[in-house]
Scaffold this active site. Structure first.
Site: not given
Ligand code: PXP
Length: 249
Positions: A11, A14, A47, A49, A53, A74, A105, A153, A196
């Site tokens: 992901n 960030h 993602h 949003r 952001r 996402e 999330t 998921e 997550h």
């Molecule tokens: N899966 C989903 C559906 C999420 O919303 C997130 C956070 O954006 C993640 C995985 C990844 O989480 P983390 O950034 O804590 O690894």
């Protein structure tokens, strides 16, 4: 029987968070996606949003143009996001709950959300593999199956928090919840993903659950990348996942 391969979806949200802190063009989330893939990522997750952001509309378009590895967007189940996904056609879309004021999330999707069944159909008809981001609970697996989603998921946030708190009995309870949901979901024919709050230190027991075939990880990887670079961060996560997977029962 050996456990099936475990995919890593990186992901890159960030990277965009840091870019947006100053505006402008760097660090570039597409460059991060390329580097993650070169280092062994099996997929890229982003993602979009409602408040934009981190990932922005142009990131989504560029990722789709530049990345051949499976893209997982996402999104919330809203007409705006469904229209975007149907137009851009990522490999997969993970439907997540979204509240403007949340930092990330929080909690799984409420499967009673109005319009959810229609969203699943619309995305599926566009050839997008739909995943529902849900609490690890056998009853939720039944509901996801009834809605016709091919993938769930499992939200691992409560597990990650229990590990952080050093609360062994909560860790054991959360792992049992995830294992039981994964086993039940898989028996219903659902493909099981998880994510997550996963880190190099806590990913092992989740990787060891044989029904789990994909992990989506962001914050810990981008955080480690500040110190070791993204490629090394991805490789270290892969190693930790592989060590966990080797213990799959
Ligand atoms: N899966 C989903 C559906 C999420 O919303 C997130 C956070 O954006 C993640 C995985 C990844 O989480 P983390 O950034 O804590 O690894």
């Amino acid at each position: 029987m050996p456990a099936p391969d475990l995919r890593l979806g990186v992901n890159i949200d960030h990277v965009a968070t840091v870019r947006n802190a100053r505006g402008g063009f760097y660090p570039d989330p597409c460059r991060a996606a390329h580097e993650a893939i070169m280092a062994g990522a099996d997929g890229i997750t982003a993602h979009l949003r409602e408040d934009r952001r981190h990932i922005r509309d142009e990131d989504v378009e560029r990722l789709k143009r530049q990345i051949l590895t499976p893209l997982n967007f996402e999104i919330a189940s809203t007409p705006e996001m469904v229209a975007m996904a149907v137009r851009v056609r990522p490999h997969a879309a993970c439907l997540v709950p979204e509240k403007r004021e949340e930092r990330t999330t929080e909690g799984g999707l409420d499967l009673g959300t109005p319009g959810l069944a229609g969203t699943i159909v619309a995305l599926g008809e566009s050839g997008i593999r739909v995943s529902l981001f849900v609490e690890p609970d056998p009853a939720v697996m039944e509901a996801a199956h009834a809605l016709g989603a091919p993938v769930v998921e499992l939200h691992t946030g409560a597990y990650a928090e229990a590990v952080l708190a050093g609360d062994e009995s909560r860790v054991a309870a959360e792992l049992a919840r995830i294992r039981s949901a994964a086993g039940h979901g898989s028996s219903l024919g659902l493909e099981i993903h998880a994510g997550h709050g996963l880190t190099e230190d806590n990913v092992g027991p989740i990787a060891a659950i044989r029904e789990v075939v994909e992990l989506n990880i962001g914050h810990a990887l981008i955080s480690a990348a500040i110190f070791v670079g993204l490629a090394d961060a991805v490789r270290a996560m892969r190693d930790a996942m592989d060590r966990g997977r080797a213990g799959a029962s």
